[in-house]
Design a protein around this motif. Structure first.
Motif, PDB file in Angstrom:
ATOM      1  N   ALA A   1      -4.602  14.396 -13.103  1.00 16.03           N
ATOM      2  CA  ALA A   1      -3.210  14.866 -13.128  1.00 16.03           C
ATOM      3  C   ALA A   1      -2.281  13.916 -12.390  1.00 16.03           C
ATOM      4  CB  ALA A   1      -3.130  16.266 -12.521  1.00 16.03           C
ATOM      5  N   ALA A   2      -2.803  13.270 -11.347  1.00 10.16           N
ATOM      6  CA  ALA A   2      -1.976  12.359 -10.539  1.00 10.16           C
ATOM      7  C   ALA A   2      -1.958  10.945 -11.079  1.00 10.16           C
ATOM      8  CB  ALA A   2      -2.484  12.345  -9.090  1.00 10.16           C
ATOM      9  N   LEU A   3      -2.795  10.657 -12.069  1.00  9.39           N
ATOM     10  CA  LEU A   3      -2.933   9.284 -12.538  1.00  9.39           C
ATOM     11  C   LEU A   3      -1.622   8.656 -13.001  1.00  9.39           C
ATOM     12  CD1 LEU A   3      -5.041   7.125 -12.777  1.00  9.39           C
ATOM     13  CD2 LEU A   3      -5.591   7.935 -15.085  1.00  9.39           C
ATOM     14  N   PRO A   4      -0.752   9.345 -13.746  1.00  9.80           N
ATOM     15  CA  PRO A   4       0.529   8.719 -14.113  1.00  9.80           C
ATOM     16  C   PRO A   4       1.347   8.286 -12.894  1.00  9.80           C
ATOM     17  CG  PRO A   4       0.147  10.670 -15.450  1.00  9.80           C
ATOM     18  CD  PRO A   4      -0.910  10.677 -14.389  1.00  9.80           C
ATOM     19  N   ASN A   5       1.362   9.123 -11.859  1.00 16.23           N
ATOM     20  CA  ASN A   5       2.075   8.742 -10.633  1.00 16.23           C
ATOM     21  C   ASN A   5       1.416   7.545  -9.964  1.00 16.23           C
ATOM     22  OD1 ASN A   5       2.491  11.766 -11.129  1.00 16.23           O
ATOM     23  ND2 ASN A   5       4.049  11.361  -9.580  1.00 16.23           N
ATOM     24  N   ILE A   6       0.083   7.534  -9.936  1.00 20.90           N
ATOM     25  CA  ILE A   6      -0.637   6.429  -9.301  1.00 20.90           C
ATOM     26  C   ILE A   6      -0.358   5.120 -10.029  1.00 20.90           C
ATOM     27  CG2 ILE A   6      -2.929   5.511  -8.796  1.00 20.90           C
ATOM     28  CD1 ILE A   6      -3.866   8.400  -8.378  1.00 20.90           C
ATOM     29  N   VAL A   7      -0.334   5.167 -11.360  1.00 21.27           N
ATOM     30  CA  VAL A   7      -0.031   3.958 -12.131  1.00 21.27           C
ATOM     31  C   VAL A   7       1.381   3.466 -11.814  1.00 21.27           C
ATOM     32  CG1 VAL A   7       0.348   3.061 -14.460  1.00 21.27           C
ATOM     33  CG2 VAL A   7      -1.661   4.478 -13.975  1.00 21.27           C
ATOM     34  N   THR A   8       2.319   4.385 -11.680  1.00 17.79           N
ATOM     35  CA  THR A   8       3.678   3.993 -11.302  1.00 17.79           C
ATOM     36  C   THR A   8       3.692   3.309  -9.932  1.00 17.79           C
ATOM     37  OG1 THR A   8       4.646   5.809 -12.569  1.00 17.79           O
ATOM     38  CG2 THR A   8       6.003   4.848 -10.824  1.00 17.79           C
ATOM     39  N   GLY A   9       2.952   3.874  -8.992  1.00 17.65           N
ATOM     40  CA  GLY A   9       2.858   3.259  -7.667  1.00 17.65           C
ATOM     41  C   GLY A   9       2.249   1.873  -7.721  1.00 17.65           C
ATOM     42  N   LEU A  10       1.241   1.676  -8.574  1.00 13.97           N
ATOM     43  CA  LEU A  10       0.601   0.372  -8.702  1.00 13.97           C
ATOM     44  C   LEU A  10       1.529  -0.643  -9.358  1.00 13.97           C
ATOM     45  CD1 LEU A  10      -3.023   1.428  -9.738  1.00 13.97           C
ATOM     46  CD2 LEU A  10      -2.301   0.414  -7.574  1.00 13.97           C
ATOM     47  N   ARG A  11       2.366  -0.189 -10.293  1.00 12.15           N
ATOM     48  CA  ARG A  11       3.347  -1.109 -10.882  1.00 12.15           C
ATOM     49  C   ARG A  11       4.296  -1.643  -9.806  1.00 12.15           C
ATOM     50  NH1 ARG A  11       3.962   2.936 -15.245  1.00 12.15           N
ATOM     51  NH2 ARG A  11       2.727   2.247 -17.027  1.00 12.15           N
ATOM     52  N   ILE A  12       4.757  -0.739  -8.953  1.00 10.38           N
ATOM     53  CA  ILE A  12       5.639  -1.175  -7.859  1.00 10.38           C
ATOM     54  C   ILE A  12       4.884  -2.092  -6.908  1.00 10.38           C
ATOM     55  CG2 ILE A  12       7.042  -0.389  -5.910  1.00 10.38           C
ATOM     56  CD1 ILE A  12       7.431   2.262  -7.441  1.00 10.38           C
ATOM     57  N   ALA A  13       3.653  -1.723  -6.602  1.00 17.83           N
ATOM     58  CA  ALA A  13       2.855  -2.494  -5.639  1.00 17.83           C
ATOM     59  C   ALA A  13       2.501  -3.877  -6.157  1.00 17.83           C
ATOM     60  CB  ALA A  13       1.573  -1.726  -5.301  1.00 17.83           C
ATOM     61  N   SER A  14       2.427  -4.063  -7.479  1.00 15.44           N
ATOM     62  CA  SER A  14       2.017  -5.365  -8.023  1.00 15.44           C
ATOM     63  C   SER A  14       3.000  -6.463  -7.629  1.00 15.44           C
ATOM     64  CB  SER A  14       1.893  -5.273  -9.546  1.00 15.44           C
ATOM     65  OG  SER A  14       3.129  -4.918 -10.144  1.00 15.44           O
ATOM     66  N   GLY A  15       4.291  -6.170  -7.700  1.00 12.56           N
ATOM     67  CA  GLY A  15       5.271  -7.166  -7.274  1.00 12.56           C
ATOM     68  C   GLY A  15       5.300  -7.357  -5.772  1.00 12.56           C
ATOM     69  N   LEU A  16       5.167  -6.252  -5.043  1.00 12.86           N
ATOM     70  CA  LEU A  16       5.173  -6.346  -3.580  1.00 12.86           C
ATOM     71  C   LEU A  16       3.968  -7.119  -3.058  1.00 12.86           C
ATOM     72  CD1 LEU A  16       6.287  -2.700  -2.681  1.00 12.86           C
ATOM     73  CD2 LEU A  16       7.684  -4.780  -2.662  1.00 12.86           C
TER      74      LEU A  16
ATOM     75  N   ILE B   1       0.809  -1.219   0.000  1.00 16.10           N
ATOM     76  CA  ILE B   1       0.000   0.000   0.000  1.00 16.10           C
ATOM     77  C   ILE B   1       0.844   1.270   0.000  1.00 16.10           C
ATOM     78  CG2 ILE B   1      -0.226   0.192   2.518  1.00 16.10           C
ATOM     79  CD1 ILE B   1      -3.133   1.070   2.042  1.00 16.10           C
ATOM     80  N   PHE B   2       2.027   1.252   0.590  1.00 17.96           N
ATOM     81  CA  PHE B   2       2.784   2.498   0.715  1.00 17.96           C
ATOM     82  C   PHE B   2       3.177   3.102  -0.637  1.00 17.96           C
ATOM     83  CE2 PHE B   2       6.791   4.849   1.029  1.00 17.96           C
ATOM     84  CZ  PHE B   2       6.364   5.895   1.846  1.00 17.96           C
ATOM     85  N   PRO B   3       3.652   2.324  -1.622  1.00 20.11           N
ATOM     86  CA  PRO B   3       3.963   2.958  -2.918  1.00 20.11           C
ATOM     87  C   PRO B   3       2.758   3.665  -3.531  1.00 20.11           C
ATOM     88  CG  PRO B   3       4.899   0.762  -2.823  1.00 20.11           C
ATOM     89  CD  PRO B   3       4.021   0.892  -1.626  1.00 20.11           C
ATOM     90  N   VAL B   4       1.567   3.136  -3.305  1.00 21.14           N
ATOM     91  CA  VAL B   4       0.365   3.777  -3.849  1.00 21.14           C
ATOM     92  C   VAL B   4       0.102   5.087  -3.114  1.00 21.14           C
ATOM     93  CG1 VAL B   4      -2.079   3.486  -4.381  1.00 21.14           C
ATOM     94  CG2 VAL B   4      -0.553   1.500  -4.400  1.00 21.14           C
TER      95      VAL B   4
END
Length: 592
Positions: free
Chosen positions: A174-189, A134-137
């Motif tokens: 506006a934040a969606l690109p950052n959120i997608v990046t956070g979800l990419r990191i979170a998918s492996g975690l 959850i933290f990367p998101v």
């Protein structure tokens, strides 16, 4: 260029690299003849995966559900929490640092607590996955919301668009690109968190997820099964990453330039995933037989407790002084693979189970037992005194929850003899807290440990021994076959000193327990004193002389091997009983 060709042009380089790495792995194994119990080849892991295809397919599905559910919860909760934090400078300064603690939580340490709070099964795995992912998101949501273009903010201020409409039409897009990046990191975690949760909270048997298979396979020295489960877990992570990347790029590519180049790579990732349905270290003895300067290392398979009383007594009394070198005792823990550590030369002597010696030798590990602590098995199943079961069979088939370590031979014997469809079997994580919290539960125990501690707490229990079903030697001191052949004097000097230590300990356990208790504060001195008395008949049954302590018989080893062969744990005729053990030349084998 067609879409298929573009996908192939993106997918073939990593696929080719994987094939080359697998071939290199096979070649290196063939050159150095690395045994399977240390490092299986890709083909051996693939063979294990195919042979257990149904089990692995079901386990992968369970783990994927937990990881996907954890990722989904992290996405929803992370965006909500991040939006709330970003909405106020006060919250950003106060709540955001606290949120970072989620990234620092030692998950392995709190996983047993999750079992208490959430119970066994999917809920614990979900909670574990959320905590890790959850933290990367949250972090990327906060950064994305706070980095919105100031000119757009001024425009929305001009039109007095605030609250929900401002968040929905300006801040979130506006934040969606950052959120997608956070979800990419979170998918492996999320996959990592789910599997760690399964280590302690996943069911075993037919409903075992990947985490439970990894733990049980480690106990059986089945590293090929471990690698197969790891590969499948990584596959789940790749699929989740590909899904998140594909959804994110499909959402963003029309209006956000940075996402356009990732669309093809995300699709290729999913396609790729779908297509891939000197002297040994620590020997401590020179070939000539002279004592080395470094200590003789003894690897325990559990934390310091009275089951190692004779070893600690020998160190305290100076019985090992005749070795001419210090003896270093290394504490163990749950699911520690001591046979592999010994076979690899990480330690000189290791505490193993008799069944583990048989399994290791079947896989090519040349380890030999030289001293058996327990003549009668100290393992059992413990239930609350209020449980109506009056036998192990009644307990095993009477429903309720039973925590056991899947893969233990005696557990497999009980499954084969009594079945595994009447109770809910969950993994044993080395803690008594779940047992204490649930009066209908039962768990595996060391007869002289957990029941003693609970009796001091005033928790009445009943204990059923597993010895009538499976009774190998337990807490066996083992060495490498090469060590026994090249430096027998050192080995037998250690055994003689160890026997002296046990003679001293059994005569007066309370004399030596304070030193053991100092190394294991989780077990009280009073409990150790009681355990020291309780284990005496299991180590030295009536009729056994103190001079015969630790000696073993061919009959017992033959019975152990035959029982394991009948269950398919080892192939028939693969292991010879005389090769599994050796008694000191002057020792007289006990009658039993």
């Amino acid at each position: 260029m067609t879409l298929v060709r573009r996908l192939w042009s993106t997918a073939w380089p990593p696929l080719a690299l994987l094939v080359l790495l697998a071939l290199a792995w096979e070649v290196i194994d063939a050159i150095f003849d690395i045994p399977t119990y240390l490092l299986p080849t890709p083909l051996e892991s693939l063979e294990a995966m195919v042979q257990n295809g149904t089990m692995f397919a079901r386990a992968t599905l369970f783990t994927a559900i937990a990881a996907l559910g954890g990722l989904a919860l992290s996405a929803v909760l992370g965006v909500l929490v991040g939006s709330v934090i970003a909405s106020s400078r006060v919250l950003t300064r106060s709540a955001y640092p606290i949120a970072t603690l989620l990234q620092m939580v030692p998950l392995v340490a709190i996983a047993p607590l999750l079992v208490i709070w959430c119970g066994y099964g999917l809920r614990t795995s979900l909670a574990s996955a959320v905590i890790v992912s959850i933290f990367p998101v949250i972090a990327n949501t906060v950064d994305g919301l706070r980095s919105t273009d100031p000119q757009w903010k001024e425009l929305f201020d001009l039109y007095r668009i605030r609250g929900w409409n401002r968040w929905r039409k300006l801040l979130f897009p506006a934040a969606l690109p950052n959120i997608v990046t956070g979800l990419r990191i979170a998918s492996g975690l999320a996959v990592i968190g789910a599997i760690v949760g399964e280590f302690v909270g996943g069911y075993i048997g037919d409903n075992a997820p990947l985490g439970s298979i990894i733990m049980s396979s480690l106990r059986q020295s089945r590293t090929d099964m471990v690698f197969a489960a790891i590969v499948l877990g990584a596959g789940v992570g790749f699929v989740l990453f590909g899904i998140v990347s594909l959804v994110g790029t499909l959402t963003l590519h029309r209006w956000h330039a940075s996402a356009r180049s990732l669309l093809l790579a995300a699709a290729a990732l999913l396609a790729l995933t779908g297509c891939n349905d000197s002297q040994p270290a620590g020997s401590g003895v020179s070939p000539g037989g002279t004592a080395a300067a470094k200590p003789l290392t003894v690897q325990l398979n559990w934390v310091p407790e009275p089951e190692f009383g004779g070893l600690y007594a020998g160190v305290q009394s100076g019985a090992f002084a005749s070795l001419g070198r210090p003896v270093e005792l290394i504490s163990g823990g749950a699911a520690l693979a001591t046979p592999q550590l010994l076979a690899q030369g990480v330690c000189d002597i290791a505490l193993v189970g008799g069944d583990q010696i048989v399994t290791a030798r079947a896989q090519g590990a040349d380890i030999v037992g030289v001293f058996a602590t327990f003549v009668e098995s100290p393992y059992g199943i413990m239930a609350h005194a209020s449980n109506p079961a009056d036998s192990l069979e009644a307990l095993w088939t009477g429903g309720g929850t039973i925590a056991v370590e899947d893969g233990l031979p005696y557990v497999r014997v009980l499954f084969a003899t009594l079945g595994n469809d009447r109770a809910k079997f969950v993994p044993y994580a080395g803690s008594m807290a779940p047992f204490e919290a649930d009066p209908t539960s039962a768990q595996q125990i060391f007869i002289t440990a957990e029941p003693v501690e609970l009796s001091l707490k005033g928790v009445p229990v009943k204990v059923f021994s597993v010895a009538p079903y499976f009774n190998p030697y337990v807490a066996v001191y083992a060495v490498r076959g090469e060590t026994l052949r090249t430096t027998p004097d050192t080995v037998w000097a250690f055994v003689a000193a160890l026997r002296t230590g046990w003679q001293e300990y059994l005569a007066d356990p309370a004399k030596f327990n304070p030193a053991i208790a100092a190394k294991n504060p989780s077990m009280s001195l009073e409990a150790m004193n009681l355990a020291g008395e309780a284990e005496r008949p299991l180590i030295q049954p009536p009729g056994m002389s103190s001079e015969s302590l630790g000696t073993m018989t061919l009959q017992r080893w033959t019975e152990t091997i035959q029982g394991m062969e009948s269950l398919g744990i080892v192939p028939k005729g693969k292991v010879s009983a005389p090769d599994c053990f050796a008694n000191a030349p002057a020792s007289s084998p006990p009658s039993n």
